[in-house]
Structures are given as structure tokens and as C-alpha cells.
Design an enzyme around this catalytic site. Structure first.
Site, PDB file in Angstrom:
ATOM      1  N   GLY A 137      -0.729   5.450   6.567  1.00 18.51           N
ATOM      2  CA  GLY A 137      -1.726   4.270   6.094  1.00 18.51           C
ATOM      3  C   GLY A 137      -2.520   3.910   7.204  1.00 18.51           C
ATOM      4  N   GLN A 171      -6.677  -1.491   5.920  1.00 22.36           N
ATOM      5  CA  GLN A 171      -7.292  -2.659   6.777  1.00 22.36           C
ATOM      6  C   GLN A 171      -6.548  -2.880   8.115  1.00 22.36           C
ATOM      7  OE1 GLN A 171      -6.615  -6.319   5.222  1.00 22.36           O
ATOM      8  NE2 GLN A 171      -8.285  -7.316   6.143  1.00 22.36           N
ATOM      9  N   ASP A 187       1.585  11.800   2.357  1.00 22.67           N
ATOM     10  CA  ASP A 187       2.012  10.869   1.448  1.00 22.67           C
ATOM     11  C   ASP A 187       3.127  10.190   1.847  1.00 22.67           C
ATOM     12  OD1 ASP A 187       3.041   9.810  -0.706  1.00 22.67           O
ATOM     13  OD2 ASP A 187       3.039  11.720  -2.121  1.00 22.67           O
ATOM     14  N   TYR A 231       3.705  -6.299  -7.004  1.00 22.26           N
ATOM     15  CA  TYR A 231       3.699  -6.316  -5.625  1.00 22.26           C
ATOM     16  C   TYR A 231       4.699  -7.397  -4.863  1.00 22.26           C
ATOM     17  CZ  TYR A 231       1.414  -7.030  -0.927  1.00 22.26           C
ATOM     18  OH  TYR A 231       0.930  -7.167   0.472  1.00 22.26           O
TER      19      TYR A 231
HETATM   20  C1  AKB Z   1      -2.971  -9.418  -1.301  1.00 24.39           C
HETATM   21  O1  AKB Z   1      -3.560 -10.257  -1.413  1.00 24.39           O
HETATM   22  O2  AKB Z   1      -2.302  -8.839  -2.220  1.00 24.39           O
HETATM   23  C2  AKB Z   1      -2.408  -9.250   0.218  1.00 24.39           C
HETATM   24  C3  AKB Z   1      -1.124 -10.019   0.557  1.00 24.39           C
HETATM   25  C4  AKB Z   1      -1.174 -11.688   0.638  1.00 24.39           C
HETATM   26  O3  AKB Z   1      -0.111  -9.306   0.729  1.00 24.39           O
HETATM   27  N1  AKB Z   1      -3.570  -9.576   1.179  1.00 24.39           N
END
Ligand code: AKB
Length: 314
Positions: free
Chosen positions: A9, A13, A53, A143
Site C-alpha cells: 500500500g 496517504q 495484492d 472498518y
Molecule cells: C478514517 O477516517 O476512516 C481513517 C481513520 C480514522 O482510521 N482516517
């Protein structure tokens, strides 16, 4: 033993800046950049570069063997906003990649791993102010669930197999070289680009939404300090809380106005507000400071000044 680092990756960023920093420390050929696709500017600027990947263990192993990799920085991930749109894909990428790399370390193909976690591991029931390392953790985003699961896996591989895996719970990261993509904290980067280009910004979060943030220079410095610390100083093998600054959209817009007095900010909260509202407002990171000497440098004022200066030069 000579170290050779693989960044998974590397075009993202954080990957872009970590690759540059690690190359300045170890030399270009000791740091192999990789990503799922070629960087927009072409591979030559990132050479040595491999298309890779991060969820494909066999493909990673081939690159590990080709370059005799000793350390892996796994930065490929789907962030909070994109993961809500594509939950199955996010789960697959975020989990398969960490399990692949942990397995490679268990099988002794690599010696050390860095993997980022996030403030997204916390959820609506977590105490919001100065959130401590150990507290209620009930993430409400895909996430966040993937990051918290990843933390448990890191700790498990360390306890069961002695894998040297190190991790930080990054807050929102602010940078000027490469923009983030698909995150809830992205507004704090976009605002600078729009302020300089258009003189105005419509924020997708409400003006009083306080979130933990950090300037990229501090994030890179923390990552390298953690990876360079003696193994016995790393007491937490899930992931360390890490803090620098916290601010609201209104506060950062006021700070920008000190440099660009005509800047106009408006607010139009959308679905991302709910994600932001589920996260802490500030973080307590005493363990990182005590265990391996973490100290941040940038506050809201110095970060804003530097962002504007760097973007104006760019
Ligand atoms: C997001 O906003 O998803 C990320 C994080 C806080 O992990 N920047």
C-alpha cells in the site's frame, strides 16, 4: 542482519511518506514499494516497485523471497467511509491482508510487521474524552470491526507464535503530499486544498464534531520509533493508542482564517456524521509515551502553518 523492508500500500496517504522516509534512512534498494496498481506518476518514481495484492499471501511470499524481505509495513486497507459502502470487500481486504502477513511471520519468512489500527476500534458506548487504551470497545462500523479483529489477531500471533508485530491506533492524519481516500477524517485534509484553490469549503461534518488528529510528520515519526524500539519495550501487541491534537471543523477553519482571512466555511453534515459521532473526541496515549518514548511535535497552529506553506510551495 541487513534489513530489507516491503511496504504494502505504498501509494496511499501514509505509504507514500513512509516509503520516502524509510528510503532516506535505509537507502532506496532496502525499501521495496508495492501497491495493487501502478502509481499515477508511474513506477519509476517509486522504484523498486512491485504490483502486489496485499491479500494474496502467495504473491507476497514471492516478493519476500525475491528481495529477502525482513520487515513488512502493511498499509493497504479500505477506510471507514468506503468500507460502509462495500462491507464484504472491506472485510476481505482488511482481514485477509493482516492474516497473510501474520502467517508469513509465523512461518519465519519475515521478522517484523507494522500494521495500523485506528481510533475506529472504539464505538458509541466508549467514553469519548481522553479515551484510554483499555475501555469499552464496541465499534459500529465495518472498518472498526475489521481493525478491532485485526488487533486481536496480532496479539494472538504474538502470544502463540512469538510474531513480532507492532501497531498504532492512528487518529485522522493530515498531510499535503498525498490525499487520503474514503475516510471520515478526510475533511481535515480537503479543507486545506479547497481553502487555497477556491477560498471556501463545505464540510460534511457538523461544526462542533471534535475528533483526534495528527500531522503526517508526527505519524511517520511515531511509526518508525515504534518499529525501532527494542522488542522488550513493546508491552502492547494489539495496538497502541496514539494522540497528538484534537479539534472541531470550526476550530480548524478559524486557524486557517488566520492565514487566509477571506476563507469561508459552511456545514452540510451527511451520513459520515454518524461515523464521526461514534468515535472518541480525544485519546489518552500514556502507554505509548511510557513504553517507547512517543512525543508529538505539531499542534493545531504549527500544523496549519506548515500545511499552508507546503501547499503554497507545491
Ligand atoms: C478514517 O477516517 O476512516 C481513517 C481513520 C480514522 O482510521 N482516517
Amino acid at each position: 542482519m541487513k534489513q530489507c523492508i516491503l511496504i504494502l500500500g505504498a501509494c496511499g496517504q501514509i505509504g507514500t511518506e513512509l516509503t520516502q522516509k524509510l528510503r532516506s534512512m535505509y537507502g532506496n534498494h532496502a525499501v521495496i514499494a508495492s501497491d495493487i496498481r501502478e502509481p499515477i506518476s508511474g513506477c519509476s518514481s517509486l522504484a523498486p516497485f512491485e504490483i502486489l495484492d496485499a491479500s494474496n499471501k502467495e504473491a507476497i511470499l514471492k516478493v519476500v523471497q525475491k528481495y529477502q524481505i525482513t520487515q513488512v509495513y502493511l498499509l493497504a486497507a479500505m477506510l471507514s467511509v468506503t468500507a460502509e459502502k462495500y462491507p464484504a470487500e472491506a472485510w476481505r481486504l482488511n482481514m485477509d491482508s493482516i492474516l497473510a502477513v501474520l502467517d508469513l511471520a509465523k512461518e519465519q519468512h519475515i521478522q517484523k510487521i507494522f500494521w495500523p489500527s485506528s481510533i475506529a476500534v472504539f464505538g458509541p458506548s466508549t467514553p469519548k474524552i481522553k479515551t484510554s487504551q483499555k475501555t469499552i470497545m464496541e465499534p459500529s462500523t465495518v472498518y472498526g470491526i475489521s481493525k478491532l479483529s485485526g488487533e486481536f489477531w496480532c496479539n494472538y500471533y504474538h502470544e502463540q507464535y512469538g510474531v513480532d508485530v507492532r501497531s498504532l491506533r492512528y487518529p485522522g492524519i493530515i498531510s499535503w503530499k498525498t490525499k487520503p481516500g474514503g475516510g471520515t477524517t478526510d475533511y481535515a485534509v480537503d479543507i486545506f486544498f479547497k481553502a487555497l484553490k477556491e477560498g471556501k469549503y463545505e464540510c460534511f461534518l457538523a461544526k462542533d464534531t471534535r475528533l483526534p488528529m495528527m500531522y503526517m510528520e508526527d505519524a511517520v515519526q511515531a511509526t518508525i520509533a515504534l518499529m525501532q524500539a527494542d522488542r522488550n519495550r513493546i508491552k502492547i501487541r494489539s495496538s497502541y493508542n496514539l494522540a497528538a491534537i484534537d479539534f472541531t471543523p470550526e476550530e480548524i477553519s478559524e486557524e486557517i482564517k488566520k492565514h487566509l482571512p477571506d476563507f469561508e466555511m459552511s456545514y452540510h453534515p451527511d451520513f459520515r456524521q454518524k461515523i464521526a459521532d461514534s468515535w472518541p473526541q480525544s485519546i489518552e496515549d500514556a502507554e505509548a509515551r511510557k513504553d517507547w518514548g512517543w512525543q508529538h511535535e505539531f499542534n493545531l497552529e504549527t500544523m496549519t502553518r506548515d500545511m499552508i506553506h507546503q501547499l503554497q510551495k507545491k
